[in-house]
Design an enzyme around this catalytic site. Sequence first.
Site, short mmCIF file in Angstrom:
data_model
loop_
_atom_site.label_atom_id
_atom_site.label_comp_id
_atom_site.label_asym_id
_atom_site.label_seq_id
_atom_site.Cartn_x
_atom_site.Cartn_y
_atom_site.Cartn_z
N SER A 100 -64.92 -22.33 -72.10
CA SER A 100 -66.25 -22.14 -72.68
C SER A 100 -66.96 -21.06 -71.88
CB SER A 100 -67.05 -23.44 -72.64
OG SER A 100 -68.29 -23.29 -73.27
N GLU A 101 -67.55 -20.10 -72.57
CA GLU A 101 -68.12 -18.94 -71.88
C GLU A 101 -69.27 -19.29 -70.94
OE1 GLU A 101 -71.27 -16.82 -74.77
OE2 GLU A 101 -69.28 -16.99 -75.60
#
Length: 226
Positions: free
Chosen positions: A46-47
Site C-alpha cells: 500500500s503506497e
Amino acid sequence: MNPSDRIKIAKRIVRELKQGQVVNLGVGIPTLIPDYLGEKKLVLQSENGLLGMGPTPPADEVNMDLISASKAPITMEIGASLFDSSNSFAMIRGGHIDVAVLGVLQVDQTGEIANWAVPGETILGVGGAMDLVAGANEIIIATLHSSKNGEPKLVKELTYPSSGIRKADLVVSEHAVFRFEEGTMKLVEILSDISIEELKAITGAEFEYNSVLSNSSLNDSVSEEG
C-alpha cells in the site's frame, strides 16, 4: 451501484495474480482484493507505507491507525513492514512492484489511463497514480463499466487528464475483461449476462473480439473457472 459487482471484479483480478508477486493495491475496488485471495500468497503493498497487507479485520479488532489506501481498516501479515512515504515511493519508482491494480476515471482504447483529476473540480492530491503507472511492471485496471452518471469509463479518447503515457495491460469491469495488445483493446471474457452487442452499446471504446467464439461460450468459460 451493486456492491457485488465490485466483489466480482476483485475476485476476477485475483485469478490474474501469480503466487509470490509484489502487488500494489490502489484506491477503491483494488483494496477489496486481500479478502478474496484464498490460498494464493502475495506480498501486498500500500503506497501509504505498508508491505504485507492482510485482509479486513473483524469488527472488534479494527485499528484505524492501520488502513489501506482507501482508508479502510486492514491487517498485517506475518513479516509485514511499515515505512515512510519516501521509502514507499522509492519501492514504486525503483521498479520493485510486479503488478499495480488501479482504479480509473477513464481508460482509452489503447490502454492510456486517467485516474487523478476531473476537469473543473478540486484536486485533493495526485497520490501515487503517476508513479505507479510509470514504475510497476504490469498494470491491471479495476473499474465499474460506467460512471455514477452513466457515462462509459472505457472511452475512445481520454477527456480527463492522463496519468502518464504508460499503458494498462488489462482492464476488468463487472461486465467484461479486456486486454491491450499493441494499442488495441481486445475482449477476452464476458463476466455478466450481456450480449456482445449490448456490451458494445455501453462501451465508449472500440474493441476487437473473436467472432468465432459465441457469447455463451464466453460466459461458460467464466462460470467454469468460478
